[in-house]
Motif scaffolding. Structure first.
Motif, mmCIF file in Angstrom:
data_model
loop_
_atom_site.group_PDB
_atom_site.id
_atom_site.type_symbol
_atom_site.label_atom_id
_atom_site.label_comp_id
_atom_site.label_asym_id
_atom_site.label_seq_id
_atom_site.Cartn_x
_atom_site.Cartn_y
_atom_site.Cartn_z
ATOM 1 N N LEU A 1 0.837 -1.213 0.000
ATOM 2 C CA LEU A 1 0.000 0.000 0.000
ATOM 3 C C LEU A 1 0.863 1.251 0.000
ATOM 4 N N TRP B 1 -2.662 5.641 1.466
ATOM 5 C CA TRP B 1 -3.880 4.813 1.419
ATOM 6 C C TRP B 1 -4.898 5.278 2.462
ATOM 7 N N ARG C 1 3.987 -1.665 3.575
ATOM 8 C CA ARG C 1 4.058 -0.305 3.040
ATOM 9 C C ARG C 1 4.807 -0.359 1.719
ATOM 10 N N GLY D 1 4.128 3.369 -5.451
ATOM 11 C CA GLY D 1 2.759 3.064 -5.852
ATOM 12 C C GLY D 1 2.247 1.738 -5.326
#
Lengths: 332, 332
Positions: A93, A97, A127, A131
């Motif tokens: 993510l 997010w 994490r 992207g």
């Protein structure tokens, strides 16, 4: 800045555990999933990784990103004749997010789990340095020894393809150039159709059974019709001839064929179709076509297999044509 | 700028196919792998995703990054009592990747494949929007019904841990602060030891068999000793008491305990240990300890299980102590 978004364990409890109703997932409370294989079945394992900006647009609806990530894997299982059993998901993510985004993403997974009969078995959330990336490993089952490979095609067999070809590539052109559809007089319905086909592959899971019963070789068209035919031909050490006039086209692509032949030619081998290309012995061709239609996944005969060493030949109006400059979409 | 690096198919042929000697991988020439499960065995599936800057330093040797990505998954399999069978790998390469880097990465995989008896079954390579990410799904086998879960601990059982605890966390401190080891008078050997333990987990695959034979519950210590004890306790609905004086320490950590008690306390629950925490019925404790030693993975008794509801209690010199501010390393 305080981060009041849920941590990893809370994410699992709140969003992922409800997707993991298979007892083998152990409710996502353990280090691993445990599967007891069905006696008499082989497992088929496939892994596709998707990244924002490469395989989808970062701004796409989270439901659609989730669906695409799952469906490209389901398409591989179908091509091998396997029915879905479960999947593991790695989710990287980006720092920005939001919980709303994740809710949408999981809703997209849930809808597709129900539609395709597959459940989450495990995974990992990290994490991402940048992207969004989604990495799915999907597991399917097929009767022992009945998995359909790329390498089984034999001279004399008939080449089939499911659905229609070129729509997703046209949809990508429409995404990248807002004037593309208008410039070629595509109707609004046609524009919506190609955009949909790019956004959401339709894995032909209904074909798994007919394929494992009748096909000698198959794969799903992700790199492009001609490029993937080349993969089939070279894995099987045969030549394949495609009659381009027989390749099934949507109204939108028929339209493009007339109005913009160059764009059409690119789309025909543009990739991301996620249709199934299959070689079937001539004596089973009619039965394959019938069971495919009954399974809701009609297939069209588009060519045949000959002795050879991996070449793909194209016919148009009965004459040989060159494959053109495009040799398939590079996802890497 | 012309890119003369190999494309995806050439990468597979040149670097990945030699790692895929299991016939089920189909030589990486197909859409999927096909596994015929061993009758009488369950499959254990685990997935860990690692990203540059989160789980390793982007400048680490590619051999070490490859080894870490594989080993964190092997550690999960071992904790469940499963022996390695195969793995699928998703590799997201940053734009600046070089062939030399990839050679090193694959050499690291090959060494570990040989060391741990596991082979590449399939995968996917994509461009990463940013840093390197490695997503591995590992598959193991264990006798049907013998997978060791987190949830099986019962009051009266003995708590064991393998290896030594805290080294990897101290190694991370040393990586982040070049003066850390010198400030606390660690010898060069001790410094090298903790740096190594951070860089390269040592999955306790030799423990798989003793665990499936004797343990009622197990997991691998990745979030931190106390945090992971909490996961075990809460999955099993028991309380666990750890006698901190019994936690096995390397010379480096013994040293730190004396010189820098605060840093030591952080390291003790710092995570990335990839040692195994296991609960064993008292009547099997001696046999477990013996077979573990014979398997080359000595374990130490560090506590016990009591009736309860998920609490972890700590003892030091026989007295209760508080777990301190750290509640485990967040990988996400």
């Amino acid at each position: 800045m305080e981060d009041d978004r849920p941590g990893e364990f809370e994410l699992i409890r709140r969003y992922f555990a409800p997707l993991a109703s298979d007892p083998g997932s152990l409710g996502l409370t353990d280090d691993a999933a445990v599967l007891t294989p069905e006696p008499g079945y082989d497992l088929v394992l496939t892994k596709d990784m998707l990244a924002a900006g490469v395989h989808f647009f970062a701004g796409d609806a989270p439901e659609a990103i989730a669906a695409k990530a799952l469906r490209v894997n389901l398409s591989d299982l179908a091509a091998k004749g396997a029915r879905p059993r479960g999947y593991l998901m790695g989710l990287a993510l980006p720092s920005g997010w939001t919980e709303d985004w994740l809710k949408g993403f999981c809703a997209g997974l849930e809808d597709d789990q129900n539609a395709y009969g597959i459940r989450l078995l495990g995974g990992d959330t990290i994490r991402s340095g940048n992207g969004l990336q989604v990495s799915i490993t999907a597991i399917g089952e097929v009767e022992t020894g009945r998995a359909v490979r790329r390498s089984g095609a034999r001279p004399g067999e008939v080449l089939f393809v499911s659905g229609t070809i070129g729509d997703a590539a046209a949809g990508l052109k429409a995404r990248l150039d807002a004037g593309f559809c208008q410039a070629h007089d595509l109707t609004e319905t046609e524009e919506q159709h190609v955009l949909d086909r790019y956004l959401l592959p339709r894995p032909r899971t209904g074909l798994a059974r007919p394929l494992s019963e009748f096909a000698s070789a198959a794969l799903d068209v992700s790199d492009g019709l001609i490029a993937d035919c080349g993969h089939l031909a070279s894995a099987s050490a045969v030549d394949i001839t495609i009659d381009l006039d027989k390749v099934p086209l949507s109204d939108a692509l028929q339209h493009l064929k007339v109005k913009a032949p160059d764009d059409f030619a690119h789309c025909l081998n543009g990739g991301d179709d996620y249709e199934i290309l299959a070689c079937v012995p001539a004596e089973h061709a009619a039965a394959f076509q019938k069971t495919a239609r009954l399974a809701g996944c009609p297939v069209a005969e588009i060519g045949h297999v000959e002795a050879g060493s991996g070449a793909v030949r194209l016919l148009q109006a009965g004459n040989p044509v060159s494959p053109g400059p495009e040799s398939g979409f590079r996802h890497f």
